[in-house]
Motif scaffolding. Structure first.
Motif, PDB file in Angstrom:
ATOM      1  N   TRP A  99      -1.724  -4.170   4.159  1.00 12.72           N
ATOM      2  CA  TRP A  99      -0.470  -3.759   3.724  1.00 12.72           C
ATOM      3  C   TRP A  99       0.050  -3.026   4.134  1.00 12.72           C
ATOM      4  N   GLU A 100      -0.397  -2.552   5.136  1.00  9.61           N
ATOM      5  CA  GLU A 100       0.171  -0.654   5.470  1.00  9.61           C
ATOM      6  C   GLU A 100       0.954  -0.418   6.753  1.00  9.61           C
ATOM      7  N   ASN A 101       2.195  -1.466   7.198  1.00 10.08           N
ATOM      8  CA  ASN A 101       2.812  -1.299   8.256  1.00 10.08           C
ATOM      9  C   ASN A 101       4.254  -1.277   7.496  1.00 10.08           C
ATOM     10  N   ASP A 102       5.097  -0.507   8.201  1.00 14.18           N
ATOM     11  CA  ASP A 102       6.108   0.569   7.598  1.00 14.18           C
ATOM     12  C   ASP A 102       7.194  -1.011   8.348  1.00 14.18           C
ATOM     13  N   GLY A 103       7.321  -1.843   8.981  1.00 14.07           N
ATOM     14  CA  GLY A 103       8.540  -2.327   8.665  1.00 14.07           C
ATOM     15  C   GLY A 103       8.446  -3.035  10.832  1.00 14.07           C
ATOM     16  N   ASP A 104       7.708  -2.046  11.390  1.00 13.21           N
ATOM     17  CA  ASP A 104       7.388  -1.958  12.740  1.00 13.21           C
ATOM     18  C   ASP A 104       6.833  -3.279  13.004  1.00 13.21           C
ATOM     19  N   PRO A 105       7.515  -4.139  14.449  1.00 13.92           N
ATOM     20  CA  PRO A 105       6.335  -4.697  14.872  1.00 13.92           C
ATOM     21  C   PRO A 105       4.974  -4.030  15.471  1.00 13.92           C
ATOM     22  N   ALA A 121       0.625  -1.302  -0.095  1.00 13.75           N
ATOM     23  CA  ALA A 121      -0.376  -0.040   0.428  1.00 13.75           C
ATOM     24  C   ALA A 121       0.790   1.133  -0.353  1.00 13.75           C
ATOM     25  N   LEU A 122       2.094   0.928   0.398  1.00 17.15           N
ATOM     26  CA  LEU A 122       3.054   2.141   0.661  1.00 17.15           C
ATOM     27  C   LEU A 122       4.298   2.253  -0.730  1.00 17.15           C
ATOM     28  N   MET A 123       3.886   1.541  -1.301  1.00 17.97           N
ATOM     29  CA  MET A 123       4.629   1.539  -3.107  1.00 17.97           C
ATOM     30  C   MET A 123       4.254   2.316  -4.314  1.00 17.97           C
ATOM     31  N   THR A 182       1.254  -5.121  17.373  1.00 15.31           N
ATOM     32  CA  THR A 182       0.348  -6.319  18.123  1.00 15.31           C
ATOM     33  C   THR A 182      -0.487  -7.231  17.705  1.00 15.31           C
ATOM     34  N   VAL A 183      -0.811  -8.030  18.136  1.00 16.99           N
ATOM     35  CA  VAL A 183      -2.176  -8.977  17.211  1.00 16.99           C
ATOM     36  C   VAL A 183      -3.104  -8.269  16.788  1.00 16.99           C
ATOM     37  N   THR A 184      -3.828  -7.657  17.617  1.00 11.68           N
ATOM     38  CA  THR A 184      -4.884  -6.494  17.485  1.00 11.68           C
ATOM     39  C   THR A 184      -4.253  -5.825  16.185  1.00 11.68           C
ATOM     40  N   ALA A 185      -2.894  -5.291  16.288  1.00 12.67           N
ATOM     41  CA  ALA A 185      -2.714  -4.880  15.238  1.00 12.67           C
ATOM     42  C   ALA A 185      -2.415  -5.345  13.531  1.00 12.67           C
ATOM     43  N   GLN A 186      -2.421  -6.835  13.502  1.00 12.53           N
ATOM     44  CA  GLN A 186      -1.671  -7.254  12.636  1.00 12.53           C
ATOM     45  C   GLN A 186      -3.550  -7.771  12.535  1.00 12.53           C
ATOM     46  N   TYR A 187      -4.310  -7.988  13.335  1.00 14.58           N
ATOM     47  CA  TYR A 187      -5.850  -8.804  13.059  1.00 14.58           C
ATOM     48  C   TYR A 187      -6.063  -7.462  11.674  1.00 14.58           C
ATOM     49  N   LEU A 188      -6.482  -6.537  11.984  1.00 11.83           N
ATOM     50  CA  LEU A 188      -6.937  -5.363  11.509  1.00 11.83           C
ATOM     51  C   LEU A 188      -5.906  -4.597  10.005  1.00 11.83           C
ATOM     52  N   ASP A 189      -4.255  -4.919   9.469  1.00 14.92           N
ATOM     53  CA  ASP A 189      -4.136  -5.461   8.523  1.00 14.92           C
ATOM     54  C   ASP A 189      -4.417  -6.647   8.349  1.00 14.92           C
ATOM     55  N   SER A 190      -5.526  -7.797   8.073  1.00 12.76           N
ATOM     56  CA  SER A 190      -5.637  -8.578   7.303  1.00 12.76           C
ATOM     57  C   SER A 190      -6.997  -8.368   7.216  1.00 12.76           C
ATOM     58  N   VAL A 191      -7.672  -9.357   6.517  1.00  9.17           N
ATOM     59  CA  VAL A 191      -8.904  -9.368   5.968  1.00  9.17           C
ATOM     60  C   VAL A 191      -9.851 -10.425   6.099  1.00  9.17           C
ATOM     61  N   ASN A 192     -10.788  -9.804   6.161  1.00  4.91           N
ATOM     62  CA  ASN A 192     -12.409 -10.768   6.321  1.00  4.91           C
ATOM     63  C   ASN A 192     -13.163 -10.608   5.027  1.00  4.91           C
TER      64      ASN A 192
END
Length: 363
Positions: A272-278, A154-156, A280-290
């Motif tokens: 695909w919006e994370n810029d490389g930092d670790p 998303a940042l490319m 949380t599990v919730t952040a990973q969930y919100l960066d994923s898609v249902n």
């Protein structure tokens, strides 16, 4: 509630609005994480009476349709059979995702049979995902440079999306060269063997990812799977040389379509919006898609439970056949406006549109 507008779907868009919370700074929703486990304990067991018929039927239909595409004299019949074959083999192939998460003792013989009838004939044995995909689910590696399955798409640049999707078309030919040429040569050229293992033995999208050497029982499994793929690839090329190239060309075209479908699915598996930092599990969930019902056709382009990819990141070991029920329970528990609801999207096209807009806004 299912979100309705692609421009307002994102629960976390760290670069769209000044001062917006970065993905890596989203705290864990402990109530959601706890409920995800507690509400689904009774459906967390893989059921062989579902896995086996699903995988076997998909494989049989895929190969039967492939044979129909090869044998048909009518071009329209060839195309119809080819499309059916691509979809069925796509579903059969995606059981590789389940193999990385289910307990080794859960489905006796399933891994062996899948490799024998799907992984090796399609030159994508389970070694290419096992030991790789689990890194993607590691708490401290998801979305970082160490994640083999993550790029900040998303940042490319905007042109990166069509290039990313279209390069998958070349995958079947690359796999054929790998197993028929590079792996056998690696037996006598150790540096080549090391290079092929590190850079061409994983279903990864991160070009910086390099695999560590296999060890123990996994190394034994790698040996036999590599041997099977090489023998099969060489036999296919020899038979094509002796009896004609048409069957192989048709099979490669069908496999290219399957690879393209998977690559498009990959484009919308995450934001695909994370810029490389670790994260949380919730952040990973919100960066994923249902993409749950009432979304149309999601079971075709994201089969074997992958339309619930965000939920999968909450419950990685949940068998694919239980994800729909798990989603129903969690959606009923939390309702609209909750953290859980923010990872639900209405369909493929709004997600692709959102991703394309993100690449344009990032530059």
């Amino acid at each position: 509630m299912i979100a309705q507008d692609a421009t307002t779907l994102s629960p976390a868009a760290p670069r769209e609005v000044a001062g917006h919370v970065r993905s890596s700074e989203i705290p864990d929703d402990k109530e959601m994480l706890r409920a995800a486990v507690e509400l689904t304990r009774d459906i967390s067991t893989a059921r062989p009476e579902i896995y086996w018929p699903d995988m076997l039927a998909s494989t049989v239909v895929g190969y039967a349709a492939l044979a129909g595409a090869i044998l048909a004299s009518n071009p329209w019949v060839t195309v119809a059979c080819g499309l059916l074959s691509a979809l069925a083999l796509y579903r059969a192939l995606l059981f590789i995702h389940e193999l990385t998460h289910i307990h080794r003792d859960a489905l006796p013989g399933f891994r062996f049979v899948w490799n024998l009838i799907v992984g090796i004939p399609m030159l994508i044995p389970s070694l290419m995902y096992e030991g790789v995909h689990t890194i993607h689910h590691t708490r401290t590696r998801y979305g970082t440079v160490e994640d083999p399955e993550y790029l900040p798409l998303a940042l490319m640049k905007p042109w990166s999306l069509p290039v990313f999707a279209l390069t998958a078309i070349l995958l079947p030919v690359a796999l054929l060269i790998r197993s028929a040429v590079l792996v056998p040569l690696g037996v006598v050229i150790p540096p080549l063997r090391k290079l092929v293992w590190e850079r061409a033995s994983a279903l990864a999208i991160n070009p910086q990812f390099g695999r560590r050497p296999p060890e123990g029982k996994f190394a034994q499994m790698v040996f036999w799977q590599e041997l099977g793929c090489s023998v099969w690839a060489i036999a296919v090329l020899a038979a094509s040389y002796a009896y004609g190239w048409r069957p192989l060309i048709i099979a490669l075209v069908i496999m290219s379509l399957t690879a393209f479908l998977n690559q498009v699915r990959t484009l919308v598996a995450h934001l695909w919006e994370n810029d490389g930092d670790p994260m949380t599990v919730t952040a990973q969930y919100l960066d994923s898609v249902n993409v749950p019902p009432p979304a149309r056709f999601s079971e075709l382009w994201a089969p074997v439970g992958l339309r619930y990819h965000a939920l999968h990141h909450l419950l990685p070991s949940m068998p694919y056949h239980s994800l729909a029920e798990a989603h129903r329970r969690l959606a009923a528990q939390f309702g609209s406006g909750s953290t859980y609801s923010k990872a639900n999207y209405p369909g493929l096209m709004p997600l692709l549109e959102r991703l394309a807009k993100s690449t344009m806004q990032a530059h």
